[in-house]
Design an enzyme around this catalytic site. Structure first.
Site, short mmCIF file in Angstrom:
data_model
loop_
_atom_site.label_atom_id
_atom_site.label_comp_id
_atom_site.label_asym_id
_atom_site.label_seq_id
_atom_site.Cartn_x
_atom_site.Cartn_y
_atom_site.Cartn_z
N THR A 2 3.12 -9.66 14.65
CA THR A 2 1.81 -10.45 13.84
C THR A 2 0.92 -9.03 13.46
OG1 THR A 2 -0.03 -12.08 14.16
CG2 THR A 2 0.18 -10.80 15.95
N SER A 27 0.11 -9.82 -0.41
CA SER A 27 -0.87 -11.09 -0.69
C SER A 27 -0.21 -11.90 -1.61
CB SER A 27 -2.23 -11.03 -1.13
OG SER A 27 -2.66 -9.71 -0.17
N THR A 85 1.64 -4.81 4.20
CA THR A 85 1.39 -5.32 5.70
C THR A 85 0.72 -6.65 5.89
OG1 THR A 85 -0.70 -4.14 5.60
CG2 THR A 85 1.01 -2.99 6.57
N THR A 114 0.76 -1.05 -0.17
CA THR A 114 0.09 -0.07 0.02
C THR A 114 0.64 1.41 0.20
OG1 THR A 114 -1.74 -0.88 1.14
CG2 THR A 114 -1.90 1.26 1.37
N THR A 166 -0.48 -21.84 19.83
CA THR A 166 -1.68 -21.64 20.39
C THR A 166 -2.46 -20.60 19.71
OG1 THR A 166 -2.90 -20.40 22.48
CG2 THR A 166 -0.50 -19.90 22.03
N GLN A 167 -3.46 -20.54 19.59
CA GLN A 167 -4.40 -19.56 18.88
C GLN A 167 -4.50 -18.19 19.26
OE1 GLN A 167 -8.31 -21.01 18.02
NE2 GLN A 167 -7.51 -23.21 17.02
N CYS A 168 -4.14 -18.29 20.73
CA CYS A 168 -4.21 -17.05 21.67
C CYS A 168 -3.09 -15.98 21.19
CB CYS A 168 -4.11 -17.26 23.05
SG CYS A 168 -5.42 -18.36 23.78
#
Ligand code: ASP
Length: 349
Positions: A172, A65, A95, A19, A284-286
């Site tokens: 992340t 992407s 990003t 971007t 972990t998904q956390c």
């Protein structure tokens, strides 16, 4: 690498797309990358630095992407080839996959003694409220920063975004639209930019400053899948991912402290995958905290069937680490041993 304290600093700005350098297609209104010269025209401030800023543009420019591991290889080779010429590198990148690219590069570049700073923006650089200018200017400043003895202030692969400098393999993307697009949930920022840039020297990782060369690994084995477990997941979906012939490793994105389904059918598939020789890594998904497979029975069952702990690694980093380790080692035992080793500051261990 003996620092020459009197030498003028220099930074290589590498533009891959994203971007930050896009503009609207007049017909469709969709954002598309444009020539790098446009960015430099938009940020005349870059000319005000007392050091040299050169640029390198990738062709074709891409929306991140579309990033593939071959871009990481090209980036790693470019940095290696220009390593002696520059004090630091800034990579302009979309990003969406920046955390994946920064994670992968952190493993691919061994004995790194100079900054490699990824940045981008949520709004194109030509827009009045763009976040791209500040992100770019501060990144260049960080990439050129040296301490009194002439060593790089941040000799790491990192992400600079919205006033925060984060370790690349701890980052992340957490916000699709806000300027605070990235966070590092399990590690404090390496630096925070305000009136001045405050470096968190207790968190930054320093190499053994020596003459050793930067080593670049470009052999990646991408036979990795990610299985995000969820209530209602079908046996067939789990089978397809865990037992597929094209995968050598599977990242299991589990609940909480590393818990998964305790049903027999699920554990049987895990056992089958382990027996087939697959590398199974529990992440972990956390957003924060880590995997501890000793707390609950569901976690214990996974551990018993050969699933390895990912500790507090991000999925992005787990993927980069597996690609890198599997590219380097044909035997799974070496890969498994190194997964629990803190190689580039990617886990708190
Ligand atoms: N889709 C864009 C990209 O990742 C988004 C961005 O740059 O922020 O390239």
């Amino acid at each position: 690498m003996i620092p020459d304290k009197g030498k003028k600093s220099s930074v290589l700005l590498i533009y891959t797309g994203g971007t930050i350098g896009m503009k609207e297609d007049p017909k469709t209104g969709a954002l598309k990358p444009f020539d790098f010269k446009g960015i430099l025209d938009e940020v005349p401030e870059l000319g005000k630095f007392a050091f040299k800023v050169d640029s390198f543009t990738f062709q074709p420019l891409i929306d991140s992407s579309d990033v593939e591991p071959h871009l990481w290889k090209q980036l790693a080779v470019l940095i290696k080839n220009r390593y002696e010429e520059y004090d630091g590198f800034v990579i302009l990148h979309g990003t969406d996959t920046m955390a994946y690219s920064a994670s992968a590069l952190s493993f691919m570049l061994d004995n790194l003694q100079k900054p490699v700073v990824f940045t981008g923006s949520q709004l194109p650089i030509g827009r009045p409220r763009t976040d791209g200018k500040e992100n770019l200017i501060s990144s260049v400043e960080i990439a050129s920063a040296k301490d009194a003895s002439g060593h790089a202030t941040v000799p790491e692969v990192c992400i600079y975004f919205n006033s925060q400098l984060l370790r690349g393999n701890r980052s992340t993307k957490v916000n699709a639209t806000g300027f605070d697009a990235f966070c590092s949930p399990n590690l404090p920022s390496l630096a925070v930019a305000g009136i001045d840039i405050r470096y968190n020297t207790g968190v930054i990782r320093y190499p053994v400053w020596n003459d050793g060369e930067l080593t670049v690994s470009t052999k990646l084995d991408t036979r990795v899948s990610v299985l995000k477990i969820h209530p209602g997941i079908t046996e067939q979906a789990v089978r397809d991912i865990l037992l597929g012939s094209g995968t050598r490793a599977v990242i299991l994105e589990t609940y909480g402290a590393g818990n998964a389904i305790s049903k027999e059918w699920f554990l049987n598939i895990i056992k089958e995958a382990d027996a087939m020789g697959k590398i199974l890594l529990n992440v972990t998904q956390c957003l924060s905290g880590d995997v501890n497979m000793d707390i609950y029975e569901t976690g214990r069952s996974l551990k018993k069937t050969g699933v390895l702990s990912g500790y507090d690694i991000t999925t992005e980093s787990a993927l980069g680490k597996l690609f890198f380790l599997m590219g380097k080692h044909s035997g799974n035992s070496q890969v498994k041993a190194l997964l629990s080793h803190n190689m580039r500051g990617e886990i708190s261990k």
